[in-house]
Design a protein around this motif. Structure first.
Motif, mmCIF file in Angstrom:
data_model
loop_
_atom_site.group_PDB
_atom_site.id
_atom_site.type_symbol
_atom_site.label_atom_id
_atom_site.label_comp_id
_atom_site.label_asym_id
_atom_site.label_seq_id
_atom_site.Cartn_x
_atom_site.Cartn_y
_atom_site.Cartn_z
ATOM 1 N N LEU A 56 -9.823 -8.527 4.106
ATOM 2 C CA LEU A 56 -8.700 -7.738 4.618
ATOM 3 C C LEU A 56 -9.062 -7.037 5.931
ATOM 4 O O LEU A 56 -8.245 -6.988 6.862
ATOM 5 C CB LEU A 56 -8.257 -6.707 3.577
ATOM 6 C CG LEU A 56 -7.492 -7.263 2.381
ATOM 7 C CD1 LEU A 56 -7.376 -6.218 1.296
ATOM 8 C CD2 LEU A 56 -6.132 -7.767 2.806
ATOM 9 N N LEU A 57 -10.270 -6.523 6.016
ATOM 10 C CA LEU A 57 -10.698 -5.838 7.233
ATOM 11 C C LEU A 57 -10.814 -6.813 8.404
ATOM 12 O O LEU A 57 -10.373 -6.515 9.520
ATOM 13 C CB LEU A 57 -12.025 -5.123 7.000
ATOM 14 C CG LEU A 57 -12.519 -4.229 8.126
ATOM 15 C CD1 LEU A 57 -11.531 -3.094 8.373
ATOM 16 C CD2 LEU A 57 -13.888 -3.680 7.796
ATOM 17 N N VAL A 58 -11.369 -7.999 8.159
ATOM 18 C CA VAL A 58 -11.489 -8.997 9.230
ATOM 19 C C VAL A 58 -10.099 -9.464 9.669
ATOM 20 O O VAL A 58 -9.835 -9.631 10.874
ATOM 21 C CB VAL A 58 -12.371 -10.183 8.779
ATOM 22 C CG1 VAL A 58 -12.297 -11.336 9.750
ATOM 23 C CG2 VAL A 58 -13.807 -9.728 8.598
ATOM 24 N N GLY A 59 -9.184 -9.661 8.717
ATOM 25 C CA GLY A 59 -7.814 -10.046 9.070
ATOM 26 C C GLY A 59 -7.128 -8.978 9.902
ATOM 27 O O GLY A 59 -6.447 -9.272 10.889
ATOM 28 N N PHE A 60 -7.300 -7.719 9.510
ATOM 29 C CA PHE A 60 -6.705 -6.609 10.258
ATOM 30 C C PHE A 60 -7.267 -6.543 11.676
ATOM 31 O O PHE A 60 -6.511 -6.404 12.646
ATOM 32 C CB PHE A 60 -6.975 -5.287 9.528
ATOM 33 C CG PHE A 60 -6.503 -4.079 10.274
ATOM 34 C CD1 PHE A 60 -5.178 -3.701 10.227
ATOM 35 C CD2 PHE A 60 -7.384 -3.322 11.034
ATOM 36 C CE1 PHE A 60 -4.726 -2.583 10.921
ATOM 37 C CE2 PHE A 60 -6.954 -2.211 11.726
ATOM 38 C CZ PHE A 60 -5.627 -1.834 11.669
ATOM 39 N N ILE A 61 -8.580 -6.639 11.815
ATOM 40 C CA ILE A 61 -9.208 -6.558 13.140
ATOM 41 C C ILE A 61 -8.799 -7.740 14.015
ATOM 42 O O ILE A 61 -8.557 -7.582 15.215
ATOM 43 C CB ILE A 61 -10.747 -6.449 12.995
ATOM 44 C CG1 ILE A 61 -11.117 -5.092 12.396
ATOM 45 C CG2 ILE A 61 -11.444 -6.646 14.336
ATOM 46 C CD1 ILE A 61 -12.574 -4.954 12.012
ATOM 47 N N SER A 62 -8.698 -8.933 13.409
ATOM 48 C CA SER A 62 -8.294 -10.112 14.179
ATOM 49 C C SER A 62 -6.895 -9.952 14.745
ATOM 50 O O SER A 62 -6.644 -10.279 15.910
ATOM 51 C CB SER A 62 -8.348 -11.362 13.297
ATOM 52 O OG SER A 62 -9.659 -11.608 12.862
ATOM 53 N N PHE A 146 -7.418 -15.140 7.174
ATOM 54 C CA PHE A 146 -8.106 -14.166 6.331
ATOM 55 C C PHE A 146 -7.125 -13.456 5.391
ATOM 56 O O PHE A 146 -7.514 -13.025 4.308
ATOM 57 C CB PHE A 146 -8.885 -13.157 7.178
ATOM 58 C CG PHE A 146 -10.216 -13.684 7.623
ATOM 59 C CD1 PHE A 146 -11.275 -13.735 6.743
ATOM 60 C CD2 PHE A 146 -10.396 -14.134 8.915
ATOM 61 C CE1 PHE A 146 -12.516 -14.222 7.138
ATOM 62 C CE2 PHE A 146 -11.626 -14.632 9.326
ATOM 63 C CZ PHE A 146 -12.684 -14.670 8.434
ATOM 64 N N GLY A 147 -5.873 -13.343 5.791
ATOM 65 C CA GLY A 147 -4.852 -12.822 4.885
ATOM 66 C C GLY A 147 -4.641 -13.740 3.699
ATOM 67 O O GLY A 147 -4.519 -13.286 2.552
ATOM 68 N N PHE A 148 -4.607 -15.054 3.961
ATOM 69 C CA PHE A 148 -4.482 -16.013 2.862
ATOM 70 C C PHE A 148 -5.719 -16.014 1.973
ATOM 71 O O PHE A 148 -5.617 -16.137 0.747
ATOM 72 C CB PHE A 148 -4.215 -17.427 3.398
ATOM 73 C CG PHE A 148 -2.814 -17.638 3.874
ATOM 74 C CD1 PHE A 148 -1.735 -17.455 3.020
ATOM 75 C CD2 PHE A 148 -2.555 -18.021 5.180
ATOM 76 C CE1 PHE A 148 -0.433 -17.646 3.454
ATOM 77 C CE2 PHE A 148 -1.267 -18.226 5.623
ATOM 78 C CZ PHE A 148 -0.198 -18.037 4.771
ATOM 79 N N LEU A 149 -6.901 -15.879 2.582
ATOM 80 C CA LEU A 149 -8.136 -15.803 1.802
ATOM 81 C C LEU A 149 -8.122 -14.568 0.894
ATOM 82 O O LEU A 149 -8.469 -14.649 -0.290
ATOM 83 C CB LEU A 149 -9.358 -15.762 2.730
ATOM 84 C CG LEU A 149 -10.714 -15.593 2.054
ATOM 85 C CD1 LEU A 149 -11.027 -16.791 1.170
ATOM 86 C CD2 LEU A 149 -11.785 -15.381 3.088
ATOM 87 N N ALA A 150 -7.686 -13.433 1.434
ATOM 88 C CA ALA A 150 -7.586 -12.216 0.622
ATOM 89 C C ALA A 150 -6.552 -12.390 -0.482
ATOM 90 O O ALA A 150 -6.729 -11.876 -1.595
ATOM 91 C CB ALA A 150 -7.226 -11.028 1.509
ATOM 92 N N THR A 151 -5.485 -13.126 -0.205
ATOM 93 C CA THR A 151 -4.471 -13.397 -1.234
ATOM 94 C C THR A 151 -5.066 -14.193 -2.377
ATOM 95 O O THR A 151 -4.827 -13.876 -3.555
ATOM 96 C CB THR A 151 -3.277 -14.158 -0.618
ATOM 97 O OG1 THR A 151 -2.738 -13.388 0.454
ATOM 98 C CG2 THR A 151 -2.208 -14.417 -1.655
#
Length: 175
Positions: A56-62, A146-151
């Motif tokens: 989630l953090l990597v998705g947010f930063i990206s 990364f959002g899909f990975l977190a999902t």
């Protein structure tokens, strides 16, 4: 985490002499007196929460460091990822510091299950919207990925928390 049957140590058994009260008190107080649950760090659920927080953090930063094409789509993605990250961190702290033992008025497995259910649905919607509005910009595509990975990781948590909270409670009724 279960609120089922509890074991009460009396210090006297039917087959032998009574245990010294100091030994019985120290063995039961040793597990409760520790501030942190070190085993939760290495448990599957603990590592899964850490993986969710990192993705989630990597998705947010990206997404945050990319040029946006649709403000509303990416601001929704950022809000959902940060709210999910904060709630996962909250439940992680609840487990690490064993707060669930002291606040028994809350059904923690149910609260965590509902959080994962609602958070995963919102995260899936935000990831789909972010992916559809990315227009092949690498940062936005990475954020959506990364959002899909977190999902997927949150779906694993839903399955494991459902298995722990619902299945074990329904089987314990008949035993």
């Amino acid at each position: 985490m279960s609120h089922g049957a509890r074991v009460i140590r009396t210090g006297v058994s039917s087959g032998g002499p009574a245990a010294p009260p100091a030994a019985a008190a120290s063995s039961s107080a040793g597990s409760d007196a520790e501030l942190m649950d070190g085993a939760y760090f290495r448990s599957c659920a603990g590592m899964l929460k850490v993986a969710q927080m990192i993705s989630l953090l990597v998705g947010f930063i990206s997404v945050n460091n990319s040029p946006w094409t649709h403000y509303s789509a990416y601001s929704f993605f950022q809000i959902v990822t940060m709210c999910d990250l904060v709630m996962i961190l909250f439940f992680y702290i609840i487990h690490i510091f064993r707060i669930y033992r002291k606040l028994t008025c809350v059904s923690w497995p149910l609260a965590e299950f509902l959080h994962y259910l609602i958070g995963t649905i919102l995260l899936l919607i935000a990831s789909i919207v972010a992916a559809s509005k990315s227009y092949n910009l690498t940062g936005l595509v990475a954020g959506a990925t990364f959002g899909f990975l977190a999902t997927i990781l949150c779906v694993l948590s839903i399955w494991s928390s459902y298995k722990v909270s619902c299945v074990t409670q329904s089987t314990s009724k008949y035993h």
